[in-house]
Design an enzyme around this catalytic site. Structure first.
Site, PDB file in Angstrom:
ATOM      1  N   GLU A 179      19.868  16.680  -6.157  1.00  0.00           N
ATOM      2  CA  GLU A 179      20.422  15.624  -5.324  1.00  0.00           C
ATOM      3  C   GLU A 179      21.562  14.938  -6.060  1.00  0.00           C
ATOM      4  O   GLU A 179      21.817  15.206  -7.240  1.00  0.00           O
ATOM      5  CB  GLU A 179      19.326  14.614  -4.934  1.00  0.00           C
ATOM      6  CG  GLU A 179      18.248  15.222  -4.037  1.00  0.00           C
ATOM      7  CD  GLU A 179      17.192  14.228  -3.624  1.00  0.00           C
ATOM      8  OE1 GLU A 179      17.175  13.105  -4.162  1.00  0.00           O
ATOM      9  OE2 GLU A 179      16.377  14.560  -2.751  1.00  0.00           O
ATOM     10  N   GLY A 193      13.234  13.063   0.355  1.00  0.00           N
ATOM     11  CA  GLY A 193      13.760  13.939  -0.687  1.00  0.00           C
ATOM     12  C   GLY A 193      12.751  14.451  -1.685  1.00  0.00           C
ATOM     13  O   GLY A 193      12.417  15.628  -1.702  1.00  0.00           O
ATOM     14  N   ARG A 219      20.641   2.830  -7.891  1.00  0.00           N
ATOM     15  CA  ARG A 219      19.516   3.752  -8.093  1.00  0.00           C
ATOM     16  C   ARG A 219      19.942   5.189  -7.833  1.00  0.00           C
ATOM     17  O   ARG A 219      20.545   5.489  -6.809  1.00  0.00           O
ATOM     18  CB  ARG A 219      18.355   3.401  -7.157  1.00  0.00           C
ATOM     19  CG  ARG A 219      17.208   4.396  -7.251  1.00  0.00           C
ATOM     20  CD  ARG A 219      16.086   4.041  -6.313  1.00  0.00           C
ATOM     21  NE  ARG A 219      16.425   4.244  -4.915  1.00  0.00           N
ATOM     22  CZ  ARG A 219      16.332   5.402  -4.274  1.00  0.00           C
ATOM     23  NH1 ARG A 219      15.972   6.496  -4.926  1.00  0.00           N
ATOM     24  NH2 ARG A 219      16.631   5.491  -2.992  1.00  0.00           N
ATOM     25  N   SER A 256       0.807  -1.222   0.000  1.00  0.00           N
ATOM     26  CA  SER A 256       0.000   0.000   0.000  1.00  0.00           C
ATOM     27  C   SER A 256       0.836   1.266   0.000  1.00  0.00           C
ATOM     28  O   SER A 256       0.424   2.294   0.531  1.00  0.00           O
ATOM     29  CB  SER A 256      -0.927   0.000   1.224  1.00  0.00           C
ATOM     30  OG  SER A 256      -0.174  -0.134   2.424  1.00  0.00           O
ATOM     31  N   GLU A 298       9.866  -1.223  -5.731  1.00  0.00           N
ATOM     32  CA  GLU A 298      11.138  -1.751  -5.246  1.00  0.00           C
ATOM     33  C   GLU A 298      11.209  -3.274  -5.263  1.00  0.00           C
ATOM     34  O   GLU A 298      12.299  -3.840  -5.293  1.00  0.00           O
ATOM     35  CB  GLU A 298      11.407  -1.231  -3.828  1.00  0.00           C
ATOM     36  CG  GLU A 298      12.818  -1.462  -3.349  1.00  0.00           C
ATOM     37  CD  GLU A 298      13.088  -0.863  -1.974  1.00  0.00           C
ATOM     38  OE1 GLU A 298      14.175  -1.112  -1.434  1.00  0.00           O
ATOM     39  OE2 GLU A 298      12.204  -0.151  -1.446  1.00  0.00           O
ATOM     40  N   SER A 357      13.128   6.573  -7.212  1.00  0.00           N
ATOM     41  CA  SER A 357      12.382   5.442  -6.652  1.00  0.00           C
ATOM     42  C   SER A 357      10.878   5.689  -6.651  1.00  0.00           C
ATOM     43  O   SER A 357      10.103   4.857  -7.151  1.00  0.00           O
ATOM     44  CB  SER A 357      12.868   5.131  -5.240  1.00  0.00           C
ATOM     45  OG  SER A 357      12.827   6.285  -4.424  1.00  0.00           O
ATOM     46  N   HIS A 377      19.460   0.722   2.476  1.00  0.00           N
ATOM     47  CA  HIS A 377      18.398   1.673   2.144  1.00  0.00           C
ATOM     48  C   HIS A 377      17.466   1.210   1.025  1.00  0.00           C
ATOM     49  O   HIS A 377      16.265   1.455   1.080  1.00  0.00           O
ATOM     50  CB  HIS A 377      19.037   3.008   1.751  1.00  0.00           C
ATOM     51  CG  HIS A 377      18.075   4.082   1.389  1.00  0.00           C
ATOM     52  ND1 HIS A 377      17.128   4.565   2.271  1.00  0.00           N
ATOM     53  CD2 HIS A 377      17.900   4.783   0.234  1.00  0.00           C
ATOM     54  CE1 HIS A 377      16.423   5.516   1.688  1.00  0.00           C
ATOM     55  NE2 HIS A 377      16.863   5.666   0.449  1.00  0.00           N
ATOM     56  N   LYS A 411       0.203  -5.411   5.154  1.00  0.00           N
ATOM     57  CA  LYS A 411       0.454  -6.248   6.331  1.00  0.00           C
ATOM     58  C   LYS A 411       0.468  -5.442   7.631  1.00  0.00           C
ATOM     59  O   LYS A 411       0.579  -6.007   8.709  1.00  0.00           O
ATOM     60  CB  LYS A 411       1.752  -7.037   6.174  1.00  0.00           C
ATOM     61  CG  LYS A 411       3.042  -6.277   6.173  1.00  0.00           C
ATOM     62  CD  LYS A 411       4.200  -7.289   6.094  1.00  0.00           C
ATOM     63  CE  LYS A 411       5.544  -6.628   6.013  1.00  0.00           C
ATOM     64  NZ  LYS A 411       6.641  -7.627   5.954  1.00  0.00           N
ATOM     65  N   ARG A 444      25.267   7.669  -4.667  1.00  0.00           N
ATOM     66  CA  ARG A 444      25.243   7.161  -3.298  1.00  0.00           C
ATOM     67  C   ARG A 444      26.262   6.062  -3.032  1.00  0.00           C
ATOM     68  O   ARG A 444      26.817   5.979  -1.932  1.00  0.00           O
ATOM     69  CB  ARG A 444      23.832   6.635  -2.982  1.00  0.00           C
ATOM     70  CG  ARG A 444      22.824   7.736  -2.811  1.00  0.00           C
ATOM     71  CD  ARG A 444      21.436   7.175  -2.567  1.00  0.00           C
ATOM     72  NE  ARG A 444      20.483   8.256  -2.346  1.00  0.00           N
ATOM     73  CZ  ARG A 444      19.172   8.071  -2.202  1.00  0.00           C
ATOM     74  NH1 ARG A 444      18.677   6.848  -2.286  1.00  0.00           N
ATOM     75  NH2 ARG A 444      18.378   9.100  -2.003  1.00  0.00           N
ATOM     76  N   HIS A 487      22.349   3.876   2.009  1.00  0.00           N
ATOM     77  CA  HIS A 487      22.254   5.335   2.037  1.00  0.00           C
ATOM     78  C   HIS A 487      23.428   5.874   2.843  1.00  0.00           C
ATOM     79  O   HIS A 487      23.719   5.380   3.937  1.00  0.00           O
ATOM     80  CB  HIS A 487      20.930   5.773   2.668  1.00  0.00           C
ATOM     81  CG  HIS A 487      20.599   7.206   2.371  1.00  0.00           C
ATOM     82  ND1 HIS A 487      21.261   8.258   2.965  1.00  0.00           N
ATOM     83  CD2 HIS A 487      19.682   7.761   1.539  1.00  0.00           C
ATOM     84  CE1 HIS A 487      20.766   9.399   2.508  1.00  0.00           C
ATOM     85  NE2 HIS A 487      19.823   9.126   1.640  1.00  0.00           N
TER      86      HIS A 487
END
Length: 535
Positions: free
Chosen positions: A118, A50, A385, A15, A374, A390, A350, A37, A289, A243
């Site tokens: 970023e 972000g 990524r 969800s 994901e 994302s 992350h 869940k 990253r 991350h």
């Protein structure tokens, strides 16, 4: 069917942004069962600080966003998929704005949205809601879903396994297809049959396989493990993004300090004040990253540090408080004032860049089964990524999967009668301590042996320990009634095995997978694809 069975046109498991996007699009014509869940907001989307990457500025281009994504992904991305997602990004932002997401407005008349920058992005293209974009997106999508009469929400239901033709009563030589899933109702303790013509997995990643993670507790790779057990291929599971900047604090184990802080000028220093990122990469704090995380890891190991500092003080209190109000408020609750002191940070698991192998419509190997967000390996991220791609993937693939299901739903037969869950050979557990101990052991050795920097020797150690734990967990699973903790542990050990096998198979260092045994990069970028034995 009996009372433990529910039938819908489509089932969406998860969800967050991907699941809610798919459910809303499907509900234009179909009756949808939306499964979570926990509470609807318990997933990773609500934690995203972000923003969402999209080409919205006149000086930016699709080609630049595509190239930045390909560079961050170390060339392993599927360029056609990257183009597909990047070109659909502006429309995805418009859909969210229409749902009431209050994106920060531009600072001039010509700028509709305020755009930040970023790591890995050459331009300002991150649309955001202060520093709590994920929460704002989650709330808008939830409101729309709860208001839709064709979406039936089932919270606190833990998915166990997918229902395939093998579970149909008298299945014989039935067509290979997914017809739904078995799920544990936390409230009643009953296992229910949830059946539909199509199932969309939007269960998120598996970063909780590691000891330190920025993710919520539910990120246990459920969808990846279920799809694998049902017979779907998985891909690129060795690419686990750490991350660079998770808050180092004993009171809070998984508070992420957004990439946007570095995008707006924050610098990384050792505790004695030495700035170190220019020594590791010419892009300094704005490097992708994986590079920043490895640099921090190297500095910590070199000097025996527990953490490094993210320093924002030179930007001034007014700027910091205006741009990062949520983070500033939370840090001050913990006794840290980023306007007058640096923030102690460490890398933490992350994001899972690999997952269930899918095409551009989110289709898996199994008819009737889709995977979005994901949980999937779509080809967008490659070996790493890029920041703020994302949520974008969730929005684009959630809509694309729904479109594909709607286009063919009339040709899909309804699910057959399915056998009830069988608990005739199991009892209630009298040794739950086994579950908690196995949880702790698994996450500790995955952190130690399959972390930011790897070697074949460490991976072999992890492989042996995974095998032993799997044997114990399988025995436990066969003897006792299922519980939420046991189901998550079963999935996490499955995912740990997939990660270790994939990491051992890659004889190079690329993106997020860095091994001192193979520090160079092979001339051709190839996906790691694992093939399950057919159940």
């Amino acid at each position: 069917m009996s009372e433990d069975a529910v039938v819908a046109d489509a089932i969406v498991v998860g969800s967050g942004a991907a699941g809610l996007t798919a459910a809303l699009a499907l509900a234009e014509r179909l009756d949808v069962l939306l499964l979570s869940k926990g509470e609807l907001s318990a997933g990773s989307t609500a934690w995203a600080q972000g923003g969402i990457a999209a080409v919205l500025d006149e000086g930016d281009t699709f080609e630049a966003h595509i190239e930045d994504t390909m560079i961050a992904g170390a060339g392993l991305n599927d360029r056609r998929v990257v183009e597909f997602v990047v070109e659909k990004a502006p429309a995805a932002i418009e859909r969210l704005a229409a749902l009431g997401v209050p994106f920060n407005p531009g600072e001039t008349v010509s700028e509709r949205f305020h755009l930040t920058r970023e790591g890995g992005h050459r331009a300002r293209r991150i649309v955001h809601v202060d520093d709590a974009t994920g929460w704002a997106v989650q709330q808008a999508l939830e409101r729309a879903a709860r208001a839709n009469p064709r979406i039936h929400v089932l919270t606190h239901h833990v998915a166990i396994d997918l229902v395939t033709e093998r579970h149909a009563e008298g299945h014989g030589f039935a067509e290979r297809r997914v017809h739904g899933l078995y799920a544990l109702d936390r409230a009643s303790g009953r296992v229910r049959r949830l059946l539909a013509r199509a199932v969309v997995l939007a269960t998120g990643g598996a970063s909780r396989v590691y000891r330190f993670s920025t993710n919520p507790d539910g990120s246990t790779g459920d969808g990846i493990a279920m799809a694998w057990r049902a017979g779907a291929r998985v891909s690129n599971m060795e690419f686990n993004q750490f991350h660079p900047t998770c808050l180092y604090n004993f009171r809070v184990k998984n508070f992420l300090v957004t990439e946007a802080m570095r995008g707006e000028g924050g610098i990384l220093t050792t505790p004695d004040g030495r700035r170190f990122m220019p020594d590791h990469d010419p892009r300094a704090e704005l490097a992708p990253r994986d590079i920043v995380a490895r640099a921090i890891d190297a500095e910590m190991k070199r000097a025996g540090l527990d953490f490094v500092h993210l320093d924002m003080r030179h930007l001034g209190p007014a700027f910091i408080e205006a741009h990062f109000p949520t983070i500033v408020a939370r840090l001050r609750e913990l006794g840290i004032d980023p306007t007058v002191e640096p923030i102690p940070v460490v890398p933490a698991a992350h994001y899972t860049c690999g997952g269930v192998l899918v095409d551009r419509h989110g289709r898996t190997d199994l008819p009737g089964l889709y995977a979005v967000g994901e949980v999937s390996q779509s080809g967008l991220h490659g070996a790493n990524r890029m920041a703020s791609n994302s949520l974008l993937e969730c929005l684009v693939f959630g809509a694309s999967a729904a479109d594909d299901i709607l286009a063919q739903i009339d040709e899909i037969p309804p699910p057959p009668p399915v056998r009830p869950w069988d608990e005739s050979q199991v009892t209630d557990s009298d040794e739950e301590v086994v579950v908690s101990h196995n949880w702790a052991e698994l996450r500790r050795f995955m952190w130690d042996y399959v972390g930011i920097v790897r070697t074949d020797r460490r991976l072999e150690r992890a492989r042996r320990r995974v095998a032993l734990l799997r044997e114990e967990i399988d025995q436990y699973y066969s003897r006792f009634r299922v519980t939420p903790n046991l189901l998550e542990l079963r999935n996490v050990v499955e995912v740990a095995d997939l990660i270790v096998r994939s990491a051992l198979a890659r004889k190079e260092s690329r993106g997020l997978h860095y091994t001192t045994d193979y520090p160079g990069q092979l001339p051709e970028a190839r996906d790691t694809i694992l093939y399950p034995s057919r159940p």
